[in-house]
Write a protein that holds these residues in place. Structure first.
Motif, PDB file in Angstrom:
ATOM      1  N   PRO A 158      44.823  33.658  51.451  1.00  0.00           N
ATOM      2  CA  PRO A 158      44.938  35.031  50.958  1.00  0.00           C
ATOM      3  C   PRO A 158      43.698  35.475  50.202  1.00  0.00           C
ATOM      4  O   PRO A 158      43.306  36.647  50.262  1.00  0.00           O
ATOM      5  CB  PRO A 158      46.160  34.977  50.037  1.00  0.00           C
ATOM      6  N   GLY A 159      43.071  34.547  49.464  1.00  0.00           N
ATOM      7  CA  GLY A 159      41.894  34.897  48.684  1.00  0.00           C
ATOM      8  C   GLY A 159      40.766  35.466  49.517  1.00  0.00           C
ATOM      9  O   GLY A 159      39.953  36.259  49.015  1.00  0.00           O
ATOM     10  N   ALA A 332      42.251  28.009  40.135  1.00  0.00           N
ATOM     11  CA  ALA A 332      41.563  29.025  40.934  1.00  0.00           C
ATOM     12  C   ALA A 332      41.633  28.734  42.425  1.00  0.00           C
ATOM     13  O   ALA A 332      41.628  29.662  43.242  1.00  0.00           O
ATOM     14  CB  ALA A 332      40.107  29.139  40.494  1.00  0.00           C
ATOM     15  N   CYS A 333      41.715  27.474  42.814  1.00  0.00           N
ATOM     16  CA  CYS A 333      41.771  27.155  44.248  1.00  0.00           C
ATOM     17  C   CYS A 333      43.164  27.384  44.827  1.00  0.00           C
ATOM     18  O   CYS A 333      43.339  27.373  46.043  1.00  0.00           O
ATOM     19  CB  CYS A 333      41.292  25.731  44.513  1.00  0.00           C
ATOM     20  N   MET A 334      44.178  27.627  43.957  1.00  0.00           N
ATOM     21  CA  MET A 334      45.560  27.809  44.427  1.00  0.00           C
ATOM     22  C   MET A 334      45.862  29.293  44.589  1.00  0.00           C
ATOM     23  O   MET A 334      46.704  29.868  43.899  1.00  0.00           O
ATOM     24  CB  MET A 334      46.531  27.168  43.435  1.00  0.00           C
ATOM     25  N   ASP A 335      45.154  29.965  45.507  1.00  0.00           N
ATOM     26  CA  ASP A 335      45.353  31.415  45.654  1.00  0.00           C
ATOM     27  C   ASP A 335      46.782  31.750  46.066  1.00  0.00           C
ATOM     28  O   ASP A 335      47.366  32.715  45.579  1.00  0.00           O
ATOM     29  CB  ASP A 335      44.344  31.999  46.642  1.00  0.00           C
ATOM     30  N   ASP A 336      47.384  30.980  46.954  1.00  0.00           N
ATOM     31  CA  ASP A 336      48.814  31.060  47.231  1.00  0.00           C
ATOM     32  C   ASP A 336      49.455  30.125  46.212  1.00  0.00           C
ATOM     33  O   ASP A 336      49.416  28.913  46.364  1.00  0.00           O
ATOM     34  CB  ASP A 336      49.115  30.614  48.659  1.00  0.00           C
ATOM     35  N   PRO A 337      50.027  30.660  45.129  1.00  0.00           N
ATOM     36  CA  PRO A 337      50.252  29.838  43.930  1.00  0.00           C
ATOM     37  C   PRO A 337      51.308  28.760  44.101  1.00  0.00           C
ATOM     38  O   PRO A 337      52.390  29.000  44.647  1.00  0.00           O
ATOM     39  CB  PRO A 337      50.696  30.872  42.885  1.00  0.00           C
ATOM     40  N   ASP A 448      46.235  21.063  50.968  1.00  0.00           N
ATOM     41  CA  ASP A 448      45.190  21.821  51.655  1.00  0.00           C
ATOM     42  C   ASP A 448      44.179  22.392  50.676  1.00  0.00           C
ATOM     43  O   ASP A 448      42.966  22.210  50.831  1.00  0.00           O
ATOM     44  CB  ASP A 448      45.830  22.950  52.467  1.00  0.00           C
ATOM     45  N   ARG A 449      44.642  23.089  49.635  1.00  0.00           N
ATOM     46  CA  ARG A 449      43.716  23.775  48.748  1.00  0.00           C
ATOM     47  C   ARG A 449      42.909  22.799  47.888  1.00  0.00           C
ATOM     48  O   ARG A 449      41.704  22.990  47.679  1.00  0.00           O
ATOM     49  CB  ARG A 449      44.454  24.749  47.832  1.00  0.00           C
ATOM     50  N   ARG A 570      44.907  35.599  35.942  1.00  0.00           N
ATOM     51  CA  ARG A 570      43.563  35.998  35.528  1.00  0.00           C
ATOM     52  C   ARG A 570      42.586  35.946  36.700  1.00  0.00           C
ATOM     53  O   ARG A 570      41.759  36.843  36.876  1.00  0.00           O
ATOM     54  CB  ARG A 570      43.091  35.061  34.411  1.00  0.00           C
ATOM     55  N   THR A 571      42.690  34.886  37.526  1.00  0.00           N
ATOM     56  CA  THR A 571      41.759  34.714  38.640  1.00  0.00           C
ATOM     57  C   THR A 571      42.110  35.603  39.826  1.00  0.00           C
ATOM     58  O   THR A 571      41.241  36.282  40.383  1.00  0.00           O
ATOM     59  CB  THR A 571      41.739  33.239  39.097  1.00  0.00           C
ATOM     60  N   HIS A 572      43.379  35.615  40.239  1.00  0.00           N
ATOM     61  CA  HIS A 572      43.724  36.198  41.534  1.00  0.00           C
ATOM     62  C   HIS A 572      44.278  37.619  41.465  1.00  0.00           C
ATOM     63  O   HIS A 572      44.286  38.305  42.494  1.00  0.00           O
ATOM     64  CB  HIS A 572      44.695  35.272  42.258  1.00  0.00           C
ATOM     65  N   ILE A 573      44.705  38.057  40.307  1.00  0.00           N
ATOM     66  CA  ILE A 573      45.116  39.456  40.164  1.00  0.00           C
ATOM     67  C   ILE A 573      44.029  40.245  39.438  1.00  0.00           C
ATOM     68  O   ILE A 573      43.630  41.326  39.883  1.00  0.00           O
ATOM     69  CB  ILE A 573      46.456  39.566  39.403  1.00  0.00           C
ATOM     70  N   ARG A 574      43.488  39.715  38.352  1.00  0.00           N
ATOM     71  CA  ARG A 574      42.442  40.412  37.608  1.00  0.00           C
ATOM     72  C   ARG A 574      41.051  40.152  38.175  1.00  0.00           C
ATOM     73  O   ARG A 574      40.090  40.811  37.782  1.00  0.00           O
ATOM     74  CB  ARG A 574      42.493  40.010  36.142  1.00  0.00           C
TER      75      ARG A 574
END
Length: 588
Positions: A158-159, A332-337, A448-449, A570-574
């Motif tokens: 997703p990122g 930060a590497c876990m974009d799909d949390p 994977d991540r 903080r990383t993936h929304i902001r």
């Protein structure tokens, strides 16, 4: 292993400029550090970043044949058999990802049914202006899509879609509630409003930039109720053949590989099978151990097993200081949390192993296929004997921390329970729920991540059709006996590696995150409680109290989940990069 992405357009839509593709390639670079390639086709654009594993010199993608162009992330383990079936003269490269393309030329949209492997594939038919997106049946390799005005975009993460400006950084509150209560999210929809998963085993057909239909291949075999049950000796013989077949296939590589060795049944079984195969070099193995007085530690047992097969073994020691220093980058590497604290040792093990190898074998899937979790045994007991429904309570139930207690967080699990109702037994139904949701949306995303963050390919030999075919046909008595799950796998290990002591009590694998958080409870609790995303969902005074009481099992897990969510948001929304260690990052 690689990263893939691309766009397909409705007719009459102008293609996106090259800088959109460049942003996708940059966001995919960690998945494919060995180079980026593009294909700008009529009505479609494809992006591929490569991690070279097979055919190092000639395996660059995209690959083309006839009217088709393919990019893929994965490994096709039956590539030699497909080449023999089709004829080697039809192949232009030594890449195993050429096999799906030639199968598609012969079988059309059913091509993925002939594949054995882990994969996310994008295959564009230039003549029909049609895109096929396919994902392996267990969901080992990820694939995501988003629709935009004028077409559809897809990517391995997703990122990538967020970084390219193809999807907004907005969140579904129901998925956030799922994440808080389950530590992962279920189903097709992700936590991002407009980004969706291609489901495990799906082939999605996209025509004129819009999804037209879907086909599905199941990871688990269809077991008929009148099928005669396997006896233990017959089952052991079949399991031995399946494990050796799978491990041999998963070892195929033109680069060095190794094994994550936990000291548990699954990785010990893989080590045992790997040791029986001829190899020019020593096996390489890695084990994590935590520097905390209350941490479960099977590092000595793992090291002893490695010595027994003359493997070159390394223990990775993880301290609280290491975790606080690197946790923003790990999250930060876990974009799909996935708020599973096992991301911590997996990330550190991957970082270390990447110094020496490019491929890692892992025992993921053993608990789900061979019935290793205690929750399975509990799920089949009647209530008056302590039986209870799986995933029945959420992480924050009874803690009085959240402003509003989530109401519908279990909907995805309930849908999986309905789909699993046709399983051959109640025990198998419990396993099927985990295979549908927990396995692909927690364990395999984590693997994977965390590995791809270091340019490392992860392979899972226990999640292979030949192994699943045996595991899923076992009678319940060969899955669980008394208080022992994985009965047949333990018996196999007892025969082939008695030093593993498969029937001895195991300490398990627990990250002492609650202990570490409790030692920094006041400082961390204050920082987490100050985050806008936390204040939106939780009462700050209760958050601070939770962190100071994080030494307990439930409170520790809940505090960790809020810490993870604060860093993730903080990383993936902001869209803010990590800014130092966890304290510095949360202070920004």
């Amino acid at each position: 292993m690689c990263g893939i992405g691309g766009l397909v357009y409705t007719r009459g839509t102008s293609p996106k400029p090259q800088d959109v593709l460049d942003r996708m390639a940059v966001a995919l670079k960690h998945r494919g550090p060995d180079g980026a390639h593009f294909a700008r086709l009529p009505h479609a654009d494809l992006v591929h970043t490569r991690l070279s594993i097979i055919d190092l010199a000639g395996g660059d993608q995209p690959l083309s044949a006839g009217t088709g162009t393919l990019i893929a992330n994965g490994e096709i383990y039956n590539d030699p058999q497909i080449r023999h079936q089709i004829g080697q003269s039809h192949f232009k490269t030594g890449s195993d990802c050429e096999s799906p393309l030639l199968l598609w030329e012969r079988n059309g949209t059913d091509y993925a049914r002939g594949l054995r492997g882990m994969y996310a594939i994008a295959l564009y038919d230039n003549a029909q202006e049609e895109l096929l997106l396919s994902r392996d049946p267990f969901g080992i390799k990820p694939l995501y899509v988003t629709e935009f005005e004028g077409g559809l975009a897809f990517a391995s993460e997703p990122g990538v879609l967020l970084a390219a400006g193809l999807a907004p950084r907005t969140m579904r509150p129901s998925a956030r509630d799922e994440l808080l209560q389950l530590q992962f999210t279920t189903g097709r929809e992700t936590i991002f409003n407009t980004i969706h998963r291609v489901m495990p085993g799906e082939t999605v057909r996209v025509v004129q930039g819009r999804i037209l239909d879907r086909q599905h291949c199941s990871a688990l075999p269809d077991v008929q109720p009148d099928q005669p049950p396997l006896g233990e000796e017959d089952a052991l013989h079949r399991l031995d053949a399946a494990l050796m077949n799978s491990v041999q296939a998963h070892e195929r590589s033109d680069v060095p590989f190794g094994l994550f060795l936990s000291g548990g049944i699954d990785s010990a079984s893989l080590l045992t099978a790997m040791a029986r195969l001829p190899r020019p070099e020593k096996l390489r193995t890695w084990t994590a151990v935590f520097e905390a007085s209350n941490a479960a530690d099977e590092a000595d047992a793992a090291a002893e097993l490695a010595r027994g097969v003359q493997a070159e073994h390394e223990t990775v020691r993880i301290t609280a200081t290491m975790v606080w220093d690197h946790l923003p980058a790990i999250v930060a590497c876990m974009d799909d949390p996935v708020a599973d604290y096992a991301i911590i040792p997996t990330w550190f093990l991957a970082r270390k192993a990447a110094e020496d190898v490019r491929v890692i074998l892992s025992g993921e899937g053993g608990d789900e296929l061979f019935c290793g979790y205690g929750r399975y045994r509990s799920a089949i007991r009647p209530w008056w004997r302590g039986g209870r429904r799986m995933w029945r309570r959420g992480m924050f139930d009874g803690l009085n921390v959240l402003r509003t207690q989530p109401a519908d967080w279990r909907d995805g699990i309930m849908a999986a329970e309905v789909n699993a109702s046709t399983a051959p037994s109640r025990l198998a139904a419990a396993q099927a729920v985990d295979c549908a949701e927990w396995l692909p949306n927690d364990l395999l995303i984590k693997l994977d991540r965390c590995l791809m963050a270091h340019g490392l390919e992860g392979r899972t030999p226990l999640l292979d059709p030949v192994v699943a075919d045996i595991a899923w046909r076992l009678p319940d008595t060969l899955r669980v006996r008394g208080d022992k799950g994985k009965w047949l796998l333990r018996r196999w290990l007892e025969q082939h590696c008695p030093a593993a002591r498969p029937f001895a009590p195991k300490q398990g694998f627990t990250v002492p995150i609650g202990t570490w958080i409790a030692k920094e409870g006041e400082r961390l609790g204050t920082l987490v409680a100050q985050q806008d995303c936390i204040q939106e969902i939780a009462r700050p005074d209760r958050v601070r109290a939770l962190f100071q009481a994080a030494g307990g099992r439930k409170t520790g897990h809940a505090a960790w989940t809020l810490l993870f969510y604060a860093l993730w948001h903080r990383t993936h929304i902001r869209s803010l990069a990590p800014a130092g260690d966890v304290f510095e990052t949360l202070s920004q």
